[in-house]
Write a protein that holds these residues in place. Sequence first.
Motif, PDB file in Angstrom:
ATOM      1  N   MET A  25      93.086  82.498  48.860  1.00 13.23           N
ATOM      2  CA  MET A  25      93.578  82.988  47.571  1.00 13.23           C
ATOM      3  C   MET A  25      94.355  81.871  46.873  1.00 13.23           C
ATOM      4  O   MET A  25      95.250  81.274  47.459  1.00 13.23           O
ATOM      5  CB  MET A  25      94.492  84.210  47.790  1.00 13.23           C
ATOM      6  CG  MET A  25      95.017  84.801  46.493  1.00 13.23           C
ATOM      7  SD  MET A  25      93.680  85.542  45.500  1.00 13.23           S
ATOM      8  CE  MET A  25      94.403  85.494  43.871  1.00 13.23           C
ATOM      9  N   ASP A  26      93.973  81.608  45.639  1.00 14.21           N
ATOM     10  CA  ASP A  26      94.612  80.546  44.863  1.00 14.21           C
ATOM     11  C   ASP A  26      95.764  81.140  44.052  1.00 14.21           C
ATOM     12  O   ASP A  26      95.540  81.904  43.121  1.00 14.21           O
ATOM     13  CB  ASP A  26      93.550  79.906  43.952  1.00 14.21           C
ATOM     14  CG  ASP A  26      94.141  78.855  43.030  1.00 14.21           C
ATOM     15  OD1 ASP A  26      95.283  78.400  43.291  1.00 14.21           O
ATOM     16  OD2 ASP A  26      93.451  78.480  42.057  1.00 14.21           O
ATOM     17  N   GLY A  27      96.982  80.765  44.400  1.00 15.84           N
ATOM     18  CA  GLY A  27      98.147  81.349  43.731  1.00 15.84           C
ATOM     19  C   GLY A  27      98.629  80.577  42.520  1.00 15.84           C
ATOM     20  O   GLY A  27      99.465  81.077  41.762  1.00 15.84           O
ATOM     21  N   ASN A  28      98.127  79.354  42.321  1.00  9.35           N
ATOM     22  CA  ASN A  28      98.638  78.567  41.183  1.00  9.35           C
ATOM     23  C   ASN A  28      97.537  78.149  40.202  1.00  9.35           C
ATOM     24  O   ASN A  28      97.776  77.336  39.309  1.00  9.35           O
ATOM     25  CB  ASN A  28      99.412  77.334  41.672  1.00  9.35           C
ATOM     26  CG  ASN A  28      98.515  76.346  42.402  1.00  9.35           C
ATOM     27  OD1 ASN A  28      97.332  76.621  42.608  1.00  9.35           O
ATOM     28  ND2 ASN A  28      99.068  75.213  42.771  1.00  9.35           N
ATOM     29  N   GLY A  29      96.341  78.702  40.381  1.00 11.05           N
ATOM     30  CA  GLY A  29      95.303  78.515  39.379  1.00 11.05           C
ATOM     31  C   GLY A  29      94.687  77.135  39.320  1.00 11.05           C
ATOM     32  O   GLY A  29      94.064  76.778  38.320  1.00 11.05           O
ATOM     33  N   ASP A  30      94.797  76.352  40.410  1.00 11.76           N
ATOM     34  CA  ASP A  30      94.190  75.008  40.384  1.00 11.76           C
ATOM     35  C   ASP A  30      92.822  74.973  41.075  1.00 11.76           C
ATOM     36  O   ASP A  30      92.231  73.905  41.219  1.00 11.76           O
ATOM     37  CB  ASP A  30      95.134  73.975  41.007  1.00 11.76           C
ATOM     38  CG  ASP A  30      95.359  74.211  42.488  1.00 11.76           C
ATOM     39  OD1 ASP A  30      94.898  75.270  42.997  1.00 11.76           O
ATOM     40  OD2 ASP A  30      95.982  73.358  43.138  1.00 11.76           O
ATOM     41  N   GLY A  31      92.347  76.132  41.495  1.00 11.30           N
ATOM     42  CA  GLY A  31      91.017  76.183  42.097  1.00 11.30           C
ATOM     43  C   GLY A  31      91.022  76.045  43.612  1.00 11.30           C
ATOM     44  O   GLY A  31      89.973  76.167  44.249  1.00 11.30           O
ATOM     45  N   VAL A  32      92.198  75.776  44.180  1.00 13.27           N
ATOM     46  CA  VAL A  32      92.323  75.608  45.631  1.00 13.27           C
ATOM     47  C   VAL A  32      93.225  76.718  46.169  1.00 13.27           C
ATOM     48  O   VAL A  32      94.334  76.925  45.650  1.00 13.27           O
ATOM     49  CB  VAL A  32      92.945  74.231  45.977  1.00 13.27           C
ATOM     50  CG1 VAL A  32      92.990  74.039  47.493  1.00 13.27           C
ATOM     51  CG2 VAL A  32      92.173  73.107  45.310  1.00 13.27           C
ATOM     52  N   GLY A  33      92.768  77.414  47.191  1.00 13.35           N
ATOM     53  CA  GLY A  33      93.616  78.416  47.825  1.00 13.35           C
ATOM     54  C   GLY A  33      94.892  77.766  48.338  1.00 13.35           C
ATOM     55  O   GLY A  33      94.923  76.573  48.635  1.00 13.35           O
ATOM     56  N   ASP A  34      95.953  78.552  48.442  1.00 13.64           N
ATOM     57  CA  ASP A  34      97.237  77.965  48.817  1.00 13.64           C
ATOM     58  C   ASP A  34      98.113  79.026  49.497  1.00 13.64           C
ATOM     59  O   ASP A  34      97.775  80.210  49.530  1.00 13.64           O
ATOM     60  CB  ASP A  34      97.947  77.389  47.581  1.00 13.64           C
ATOM     61  CG  ASP A  34      97.845  78.317  46.388  1.00 13.64           C
ATOM     62  OD1 ASP A  34      98.142  79.511  46.566  1.00 13.64           O
ATOM     63  OD2 ASP A  34      97.443  77.862  45.282  1.00 13.64           O
ATOM     64  N   PHE A  35      99.240  78.562  50.045  1.00 14.34           N
ATOM     65  CA  PHE A  35     100.135  79.479  50.765  1.00 14.34           C
ATOM     66  C   PHE A  35     100.737  80.525  49.839  1.00 14.34           C
ATOM     67  O   PHE A  35     100.998  81.656  50.247  1.00 14.34           O
ATOM     68  CB  PHE A  35     101.233  78.693  51.494  1.00 14.34           C
ATOM     69  CG  PHE A  35     100.767  78.180  52.829  1.00 14.34           C
ATOM     70  CD1 PHE A  35     100.578  79.041  53.892  1.00 14.34           C
ATOM     71  CD2 PHE A  35     100.492  76.831  53.015  1.00 14.34           C
ATOM     72  CE1 PHE A  35     100.132  78.593  55.122  1.00 14.34           C
ATOM     73  CE2 PHE A  35     100.041  76.373  54.240  1.00 14.34           C
ATOM     74  CZ  PHE A  35      99.865  77.244  55.292  1.00 14.34           C
TER      75      PHE A  35
END
Length: 553
Positions: A25-35
């Motif tokens: 799940m990408d939480g900051n909208g940069d296309g990469v899933g993140d913590f």
Amino acid sequence: MVSRAISDVWWKNAVVYCLDVETYMDGNGDGVGDFKGLTERVDYLAGLGVTCVWLMPFYPSPNRDDGYDITDFYGVDPRLGTLGDFVEFVHAARDRGIRVIADLVVNHTSHEHPWFESARSDPDSPYRDWYVWLENKPDQEQDVIFPDAEDSNWEWDERAQMYYLHRFYAEQPDLNVGNPDVVDEIHRIMGFWLQLGVSGFRVDAVPFLIEETAIEEEMPEDPHVLLHDMRRYLDRRRGDAIMLGEVNLEPGEREAFFGEAGDEMVGLFNFVMSGATFLALAHEDAEPLARHLKETPTPPDKCQWFNFIRNHDELNLSKLPAEERKAIMDAYAQDEDVRIFDRGIRRRTPPMLDGDQNRMRLMYSLLFTLPGSPVLWYGEEIGMGDELSLEGRMAVRTPMQWSGADNGGFSTASSDDLVRPMVKDPDFAPAQVNVMDQRRDRRSLLNWMERALRLRKECPELGWGHCEVLDAGDPALFVTRIEWEQRTMFTVHNLATSERDVSIPQVADYTSLADVFSDGDYEPLEDSTSFTIAGSGYRWIRALRTDDPVQLI
Ligand code: MG
């Protein structure tokens, strides 16, 4: 009642869920899933019912091998967040009763790791002996792991003017575990993440980690001492932590990795059962399951087998007999493009089963009732498909499908900026397969999975008990009896697609019987030793020697 001592040994009744932060799940909208995104989804994981999340490598990496090539064992890939974000996730998970284990990848580093940079640049570097060097390539070599990319385990290094050992890609030089400084560093890495709250590790490539290196005089006489020492360190730092070993060896060889006294790996993946399950379904024949289960000994006290249908790699069939490997390939991988490394299949399960919901549920019911603890690969709970246009193993590592919206609800970035494309096959694309739709549909796989996991956890005998395969007189029926303390459970799985009559003489020993979980509505069992089961059906039946109905719950 599960006693306190038993609940301390949490891995015996765990439901493990493996995910990769970068595709979840990408939480900051940069296309990469993140913590950040993962932490937003922790209530989803709690609702699903998993008790332990296994995080694939999230460390800084040039990503030559999807994060299994690490440049800093003490950091977080900045695309995924910070150490602070990691701790927030671990805390949020713990708050919901979910433990977190991390991938421990210490067989090798990235060739861009500062240790290797130093080692190759200077013969007097303190890191020189952290790797395995030879002036001349050996005449004989062991098999290469990635035969599509490598034809040798030794790579010439211009700077060092020597060959270095790499059991995986050439960009992954092997660490020299014969060097006590390397062993100390491995312990420090474990201690670091334990201090940050993980409940242990999935240990990557264990047999390669301890195999004899070219510098044999530096290796301990019994290389298992390395695993024993890791376990002692783990137990000293955190008594309820696990090491879950990736040991894909043949039955008879892999068990040694539990340690003679159960003092090495706490858990081992049971690789062959995955292939056996596919074969049993393809041939509508329980024999492969029964046979491979007989080759799976009871683990040492407090150790555990971990079963899975599909993991993050290919469906690896290398340790099955050649004729079984061929039969599985013939049934599920006729197209050359879905085969990989001459040993496996790079598909997810639902496309292999043509999306057949009944067969999928049969397969997961088998998984949840095999002796051991089950491991799920993210997306299995909704029946995600694969993207074969991606290279090799990446086909099964596409972003999680949360909704039918753009990018499957995984990210608000442009689809061109996604870390990996979404599944395109219309039968399995997000518009067709996603969490949001399945939440609303009470007949969905997701809702089935939530119920199955709840019941699996309510049946600790499945994780703890002794499992015996019974002969039901019909090759399509896989019948087991599981006994633990005062509990007995019979499980029946019909591998055929047509209804069958089941007769289990052993059932006569019991006074009361009740379905705990099944594929549909059946007549109450009461005390009958004969009953029916639907095509592709399954029944988990609790049995009592008394007529105390409360005990049947
Ligand atoms: Mg992101």
